[in-house]
Design a protein around this motif. Structure first.
Motif, PDB file in Angstrom:
ATOM      1  N   UNK A 187      58.233  77.469  27.977  1.00 18.44           N
ATOM      2  CA  UNK A 187      57.791  76.554  27.109  1.00 18.44           C
ATOM      3  C   UNK A 187      59.158  75.757  26.453  1.00 18.44           C
ATOM      4  N   UNK A 188      60.132  76.715  26.315  1.00 14.75           N
ATOM      5  CA  UNK A 188      61.454  76.042  25.982  1.00 14.75           C
ATOM      6  C   UNK A 188      61.821  74.967  26.963  1.00 14.75           C
ATOM      7  N   UNK A 189      61.715  75.337  28.377  1.00 10.50           N
ATOM      8  CA  UNK A 189      62.131  74.306  29.248  1.00 10.50           C
ATOM      9  C   UNK A 189      61.133  72.803  28.997  1.00 10.50           C
ATOM     10  N   UNK A 190      59.773  73.092  28.547  1.00 10.54           N
ATOM     11  CA  UNK A 190      58.920  72.048  28.316  1.00 10.54           C
ATOM     12  C   UNK A 190      59.422  71.269  27.311  1.00 10.54           C
TER      13      UNK A 190
ATOM     14  N   UNK B 286      53.876  62.000  23.483  1.00  9.59           N
ATOM     15  CA  UNK B 286      54.856  62.909  23.834  1.00  9.59           C
ATOM     16  C   UNK B 286      55.412  63.953  22.567  1.00  9.59           C
ATOM     17  N   UNK B 287      55.421  63.357  21.892  1.00 10.73           N
ATOM     18  CA  UNK B 287      55.812  64.077  20.285  1.00 10.73           C
ATOM     19  C   UNK B 287      54.747  65.025  19.979  1.00 10.73           C
ATOM     20  N   UNK B 288      53.707  64.747  20.307  1.00  4.66           N
ATOM     21  CA  UNK B 288      52.403  65.649  19.843  1.00  4.66           C
ATOM     22  C   UNK B 288      52.688  66.811  20.850  1.00  4.66           C
ATOM     23  N   UNK B 289      52.700  66.372  22.087  1.00  8.65           N
ATOM     24  CA  UNK B 289      52.977  67.512  23.251  1.00  8.65           C
ATOM     25  C   UNK B 289      53.909  68.440  23.023  1.00  8.65           C
ATOM     26  N   UNK B 290      55.176  67.904  22.468  1.00  8.21           N
ATOM     27  CA  UNK B 290      56.273  68.526  21.996  1.00  8.21           C
ATOM     28  C   UNK B 290      56.213  69.769  20.977  1.00  8.21           C
TER      29      UNK B 290
ATOM     30  N   UNK C 185      63.719  61.579  14.473  1.00  7.44           N
ATOM     31  CA  UNK C 185      63.896  62.402  13.396  1.00  7.44           C
ATOM     32  C   UNK C 185      62.960  63.576  13.477  1.00  7.44           C
ATOM     33  N   UNK C 186      61.686  63.221  13.625  1.00  8.76           N
ATOM     34  CA  UNK C 186      60.925  64.421  13.622  1.00  8.76           C
ATOM     35  C   UNK C 186      61.002  65.370  15.020  1.00  8.76           C
ATOM     36  N   UNK C 187      61.407  64.822  16.150  1.00  8.93           N
ATOM     37  CA  UNK C 187      61.736  65.620  17.228  1.00  8.93           C
ATOM     38  C   UNK C 187      62.913  66.614  17.035  1.00  8.93           C
TER      39      UNK C 187
END
Lengths: 221, 314
Positions: free
Chosen positions: A14-17, A37-41, A159-161
């Motif tokens: 998950x860290x790699x993801x 992508x942000x949602x997936x992260x 910023x959020x990421x």
């Protein structure tokens, strides 16, 4: 014991993801895909936190995973979607440096972060301490995304990421921060989101564009 | 070398030669279904090859001997590659002959000859296709090497067979580095096999085409060999991907009996992989040629990150 080994490996996965999605965000030109992508992260972060909580039996991590799920995966993406609907920006993301160069700089940042985190990670007694380097790399990559993007919305997403990366760093190194701090940060991020949203409307009203380079001028021409 | 070894090697190459057009046919069929078209027959590729072998081969007036031998060289390279890659069995007489680096070199060798042949006639389309092919090739090769290296780092060997043997036999471990390598490999193989985000395999006479522009001057048996080689390349890439990331179901000793048992597993894996490839092609649009370097830079970078992650997490 076997099960535990797999769970720790899945935290690494998950860290790699998380890192993979950071890079995908760095290379993405469309704002809509950037939000997806942000949602997936956020979802990867929730999964990693839940697995760490299960392996280490730390109940407060379940709560922080729940907070992340509500804020990062549900509320903020909805807010962002509404924001870009209102501002009517879906496609164009201008970058200050072209994307392949950004990627190469990204690799250098990852090498730097991994090296930087190695001695720090050795001090930590956490079972997933080796992922600290990945968390640090995510923070630096989001930071670079904020620097290289000219428009306001991608900067807010950067910023959020970055906050995602910091949160994961806390989970990896010390099994999360105290509950009060986590509530505080979640609230801050939400409020920050609202303020930045209002700010973006103001920028657009003033300059007819979301390009923040206009803010560098002090006087009217 | 025993007779059984020779026989199993032959079996592997023959299986590759026969299955490759079937795989191409299957991908085309899946793609037609996904696009709501009536699908061509699964055996269309075989019929096309038979038709082309029966036709007369017309060669341009100014063609040099290079133009005539290029199809044989390309076909030979692809057939050899599918003999080296452990598609059915790990224990093959030919596989110690070449490791991952030599395999990438073999693909590069074929690419150089097809590009030279395309420029040999001197038509505008041929030179255009050759240039684009080299542009894609020089970006795709390092990425492919990095993908193979990140698998090699886990097992400390660049020999494909020993990599796969270790991956298949060791107890199941999740390698985050292989996740990166898998994504990078998918991007590289789309570019190398002239698939949709980079090139469209079903167009003729369009300014956007790459692979088809190079082979425009070929006809008859030459064209048949090149088409067959293209199918073999797709087959070889699919097999590298399948054996690296899903290394189960291969025969461990090179006895023909075990290899025949491994055949249905391979066909099943290829069927799933081909359907996924068709899905990727159906949902993505062809990108501009100047976006391709970015696409391949992403693949290279992902593979490098995979290696770095391997050093960090082990």
């Amino acid at each position: 014991m076997m099960m535990q080994a797999y769970l720790i490996q899945s935290v690494n996965l998950f860290a790699s993801a998380l890192l993979l999605l950071s890079f995908a965000m760095l290379s993405q030109r469309r704002i809509l895909s950037l939000i997806h992508l942000f949602t997936l992260q956020g979802a990867a972060l929730v999964a990693a936190t839940v697995v760490v909580a299960y392996v280490t039996n730390q109940h407060h991590l379940y709560y922080s995973a729940a907070i992340t799920l509500v804020t990062k995966v549900i509320v903020i993406p909805i807010l962002l979607h509404r924001l870009i609907d209102r501002l009517n920006v879906k496609w164009d993301v201008e970058t200050l440096i072209n994307i392949p160069t950004t990627m190469l700089l990204g690799i250098l940042l990852v090498v730097f972060a991994f090296n930087l985190a190695l001695p720090i990670a050795k001090l930590s007694s956490s079972i997933v301490h080796s992922t600290l380097g990945i968390a640090l790399a995510c923070v630096l990559l989001s930071f670079m995304m904020m620097i290289t993007r000219a428009k306001a919305v991608p900067q807010v997403i950067g910023f959020l990421s970055m906050e995602n990366g910091l949160f994961f760093a806390a989970t990896a190194a010390t099994y999360g921060m105290p509950m009060v701090v986590e509530f505080g940060i979640a609230f801050d991020v939400l409020v920050g989101m609202f303020i930045l949203g209002v700010f973006m409307f103001q920028i657009r009203e003033q300059f007819d564009s979301l390009d923040i380079r206009h803010l560098e001028k002090l006087k009217e021409d | 070398m025993s007779w059984s070894g020779v026989f199993s090697q032959l079996l592997e190459i023959v299986a590759a030669l026969l299955l490759a057009p079937l795989l191409t046919g299957w991908v085309n069929q899946c793609r037609a279904w996904l696009q709501n078209k009536s699908a061509p027959s699964l055996l269309l590729q075989y019929q096309m090859l038979r038709k082309l072998f029966h036709k007369e081969s017309v060669v341009a007036e100014h063609a040099s001997p290079l133009f005539r031998i290029a199809p044989y060289i390309v076909f030979g390279c692809m057939a050899l590659a599918s003999g080296i890659i452990p598609t059915l069995s790990i224990d093959l007489p030919l596989s110690p002959a070449a490791d991952a680096i030599a395999l990438v070199g073999l693909f590069a060798f074929a690419r150089v000859f097809i590009s030279l042949a395309a420029m040999d006639i001197g038509t505008a389309f041929g030179s255009l296709g050759a240039r684009r092919e080299m542009l894609i090739g020089f970006l795709a090769e390092p990425a492919l090497l990095m993908v193979l290296f990140s698998a090699s780092l886990i097992t400390q060997s660049t020999s494909l067979t020993s990599v796969i043997e270790t991956l298949a036999h060791r107890e199941f471990v999740i390698y985050p580095s292989l996740a990166f390598a898998g994504v990078a490999f998918t991007l590289v193989s789309l570019a190398e096999n002239a698939r949709v985000p980079v090139d469209n395999p079903s167009t003729h006479l369009e300014l956007t085409m790459i692979h088809e522009a190079m082979i425009l001057e070929y006809s008859g048996r030459h064209l048949a060999l090149i088409e067959w080689a293209a199918s073999l390349k797709l087959f070889a890439y699919s097999c590298i991907g399948l054996t690296l990331f899903f290394p189960w179901g291969l025969a461990e000793v090179g006895s023909p009996g075990e290899m025949i048992l491994a055949l249905p597993v391979l066909v099943l894996k290829l069927a799933i992989g081909g359907a996924l490839l068709a899905l990727i092609e159906a949902v993505s649009a062809k990108m501009r040629i100047f976006r391709v370097p970015e696409f391949l830079a992403t693949a290279f970078m992902l593979a490098v990150i995979g290696m770095l992650v391997h050093f960090l997490l082990g």
